[in-house]
Structure formats: structure tokens, C-alpha cells
Enzyme design. Structure first.
Site, short mmCIF file in Angstrom:
data_model
loop_
_atom_site.label_atom_id
_atom_site.label_comp_id
_atom_site.label_asym_id
_atom_site.label_seq_id
_atom_site.Cartn_x
_atom_site.Cartn_y
_atom_site.Cartn_z
N ASP A 59 19.84 -29.92 14.31
CA ASP A 59 21.18 -29.86 13.73
C ASP A 59 21.54 -28.40 13.41
O ASP A 59 21.14 -27.49 14.13
CB ASP A 59 21.21 -30.73 12.48
CG ASP A 59 22.56 -31.39 12.25
OD1 ASP A 59 23.50 -30.67 11.88
OD2 ASP A 59 22.68 -32.62 12.43
N HIS A 93 25.76 -29.56 7.25
CA HIS A 93 25.63 -30.79 8.03
C HIS A 93 24.16 -31.18 8.20
O HIS A 93 23.77 -32.31 7.91
CB HIS A 93 26.30 -30.62 9.40
CG HIS A 93 26.39 -31.88 10.20
ND1 HIS A 93 25.36 -32.34 11.00
CD2 HIS A 93 27.38 -32.79 10.32
CE1 HIS A 93 25.72 -33.47 11.58
NE2 HIS A 93 26.95 -33.77 11.19
N ASN A 185 32.10 -40.03 17.59
CA ASN A 185 33.21 -40.34 16.70
C ASN A 185 34.56 -40.28 17.40
O ASN A 185 34.80 -39.40 18.22
CB ASN A 185 33.26 -39.35 15.53
CG ASN A 185 32.11 -39.52 14.57
OD1 ASN A 185 31.46 -40.55 14.55
ND2 ASN A 185 31.87 -38.50 13.77
N SER A 248 27.10 -39.46 12.57
CA SER A 248 26.01 -38.57 12.18
C SER A 248 25.22 -39.17 11.03
O SER A 248 23.99 -39.24 11.05
CB SER A 248 26.56 -37.20 11.75
OG SER A 248 26.88 -36.39 12.82
#
Length: 372
Positions: A59, A93, A185, A248
């Protein structure tokens, strides 16, 4: 190179420690983690906490958040600009995903709590601060995770399937590593992206607080399971917290669930871990697998306690109706995984009783909690 993109939107929250009423503020973070009660985390944690498992978080990096420090390993940077050990995150994130997997909180009900709070986090920076990235960086991260003993790889991004990335994903699956990846998404993603679209990878979609399909979540035939994905609270940078919405977050939650399973059943192969998740999932939508929920919403307690027949177990599948036998035969072809076998020959192998048990659970879905 084909770019990868993160699969969540988020809002940074101030650290409760800096707010009035420190203890109530910190407790608020835990109470806002509605997904914990929804997934019956207290019962699950009486069964397992994730000891002995390493989850690689590929990530934006993982910051040294107080709720995560006990579990955070030295990692790596697959892109330039970090500290070289994966412990650098400018946007929060990756730190959020790590917290959903393995945050320990700060004692009692203070701070954020992860699904597998005793699991180790191996941070690998593969995504820059703008949320974009290159598939080759993700491939580098996967290869690093394999070589450094990761049992599970969590990928909360989607992108293109370059030859280099395909090779890395194949290598991880061959090395018996569980890969969990976000479906993607809406509106930026129209279909399930790579690596979630690859057979053998656990593709994750999202649900709302009431267990219904989250509008933000991409749908498709590759979806395996669903998990909470809306207003998900977790750790962030500089000791703060974040609230995110997207697949996520659902992916990180499922990675934590996989960590619990691998810890409780250390000899279970990766594809059996995936099978245990799909076989015990709470069926949603039309009976059986569908494009919104996959095989259903994950059930942590059932995944840790149910008597799940192994993949390929032969019994009543041989005497099932012709349409079922044909579907089972198709699923058992080369490269078949939990996506193909979990609801056919394996579930039928229990003489129908196990399938009845799954359907009965539809009426026992955990109710929504902590509405905001």
C-alpha cells in the site's frame, strides 16, 4: 505500464489523545468501529488472535501508530521517496489497512482494534501519495512479501495485469500465500480489477451497516466474499485515526479474517483458507453465489469453528442433478479455486446438511450496530 489505484476514500480524524476528555475520546474510536460488533469480534477473539501469522500490506506504507507498533515489522519500499523500510505513510491509507488487520489498541476499549491483533504486519510501499502507481511496483512488493515469509498478502488496490505482475501473483499462489484483493470502487472502476479478478485470489466486495450491498462496491463474477466497507474507522498517520469507505477497507478486514484462520489452522493450504472463508460466509442476495456478495458476508466465528469438508471431497456430488454435476465439473478444471468448488461438490459433500445450515444462517445475520 498499467496504473494501479487505491480502492477507498477516507477522512482524517484528529487523535483522541489531543481532544478534550482523552479517555472518552479514545473509547469513541473503538465504539465507532461498528464492523467489530457486526462481525462478532469478541467471540472470534476468544478463539484466536492471529499469533504466528505475517500479513504483508502492499500500500502507501504503514506509519508507526501507537496502536500498531507492537506488530509492525521492518518492510521495504518498492518506490522511491520513503524511509526504505515501509514505515512511512503520508496519506494514511496503508496505515488504515494495517490497523484494520492487526491494531492492538491501547488497552481495554481504547484505540483501534484489528481483526487479528496478534498478527505481524509487513509493510511494503507500492503506491505513491497521489493514489496512483505502477503494476511493476506492486509486483516488486509481492516478490518481497514472498521472500520475507508473508503468509497473507493484502492488496487494497486495482489495476492492470502486466506480464510482470501476473508472474508475481502466480509465484505467490505457488508459494502457498493467501492473496486478498479489493474488487474495486464505483464510479472509477467499472468491473473487478486485477489481481482480484485472478482465480486463486480472494476478491472482496463491500456491504453497508445493515449487511446490504454497498453502492460503492464493484460487482462481478469474480467476487468471492463481502465485508464491511462503509464508514470504517481505523488508524492513520501521526497517531491519528481515519474513517474510510470502499473495498480497500473490506479487503483489509478479510485479510485479518484469513490471518485468524491461518493461525488457528497452521497446516491449512492457502486455497483451503479461501475455501473456509467462502464455505462459512453468510449467504446474501439470491441463494448461492452472486455477483454482489460472492458466497456471502464473512463469518469469523463460523470460519474458525465450522466443520468444513476439504476441497475435492467426494460424496453426494456424484449423485447430484445433472445441472449441478456439470457446474461442479466446470469448477474443478485447471486453476479452479475456492471460487469454483466452494458451493458445489464441497458443500454438497455434506449430504445437503451443510448447505441447509448455510441457508438457515441467512435469518441469523448480525443486526446493524452503532448507527451514526
Amino acid at each position: 505500464m498499467l496504473a494501479t489505484t487505491l480502492s477507498a476514500t477516507s477522512l482524517l480524524l484528529p487523535s483522541p489523545a489531543n481532544a478534550k476528555g482523552t479517555q472518552p475520546g479514545v473509547d469513541r474510536v473503538r465504539s465507532d468501529q461498528w464492523h467489530l460488533q457486526y462481525l462478532q469480534i469478541a467471540k472470534a477473539h476468544r478463539l484466536n488472535l492471529g499469533d504466528g501469522v505475517t500479513v504483508a500490506v502492499l500500500d502507501t506504507g504503514v506509519d508507526s501508530h501507537p496502536d500498531l507498533v507492537p506488530n509492525l515489522l521492518q518492510g521495504a519500499d518498492a518506490i522511491s521517496g520513503g524511509t526504505g523500510n515501509g514505515q512511512h505513510d503520508l496519506i494514511g491509507h496503508g496505515t488504515g489497512m494495517a490497523g484494520l488487520i492487526a491494531a492492538r489498541g491501547r488497552g481495554g476499549t481504547r484505540g483501534a482494534l484489528g481483526i487479528a491483533p496478534h498478527a505481524r504486519i509487513l509493510p511494503v510501499i507500492v503506491t505513491p501519495t497521489d493514489g496512483g502507481g505502477e503494476s511493476d511496483a506492486l509486483a516488486d512488493g509481492i516478490e518481497y512479501a514472498i521472500s520475507h515469509g508473508a503468509n497473507i498478502i493484502s492488496i487494497s488496490s486495482v489495476g492492470g495485469a502486466t506480464q510482470r505482475l501476473i508472474k508475481a501473483v502466480n509465484a505467490a499462489l505457488s508459494a502457498d500465500v493467501v492473496i486478498v484483493a479489493s474488487a474495486g470502487n464505483r464510479p472509477q472502476d467499472a468491473f473487478v480489477g486485477y489481481p482480484a479478478s485472478r482465480d486463486g485470489v480472494i476478491a472482496v466486495s463491500g456491504v453497508n451497516k445493515d449487511g446490504s450491498h454497498a453502492a460503492v462496491s464493484v460487482t462481478g463474477p469474480q467476487v468471492d466474499v463481502a465485508a464491511p466497507a462503509v464508514d470504517i474507522y481505523s488508524t492513520s498517520i501521526n497517531g491519528t485515526y481515519r474513517v474510510g469507505t470502499g473495498t480497500s477497507d473490506a479487503t483489509a478486514i478479510v485479510a485479518g479474517a484469513a490471518a485468524l484462520i491461518r493461525s488457528k489452522f497452521p497446516d491449512l493450504p492457502a486455497q483451503e483458507v479461501a475455501h473456509r472463508l467462502t464455505a462459512t460466509a453468510i449467504d446474501k442476495g439470491p441463494p448461492g453465489r452472486d455477483d454482489e456478495y460472492g458466497y456471502g458476508v464473512i463469518d469469523l466465528v463460523a470460519a474458525l469453528t465450522a466443520d468444513v469438508p476439504p476441497l475435492g471431497f467426494e460424496s453426494t456430488a456424484a449423485t447430484a442433478p445433472a445441472s449441478t454435476r456439470a457446474a461442479s465439473a466446470e469448477a474443478s478444471g485447471d486453476g479452479a479455486t475456492a471460487r469454483g468448488l466452494a458451493t458445489l461438490g464441497v458443500l454438497l459433500a455434506a449430504g445437503g446438511g451443510y448447505l441447509v445450515w448455510r441457508r438457515r444462517r441467512r435469518a441469523d445475520d448480525p443486526p446493524p450496530r452503532i448507527s451514526r
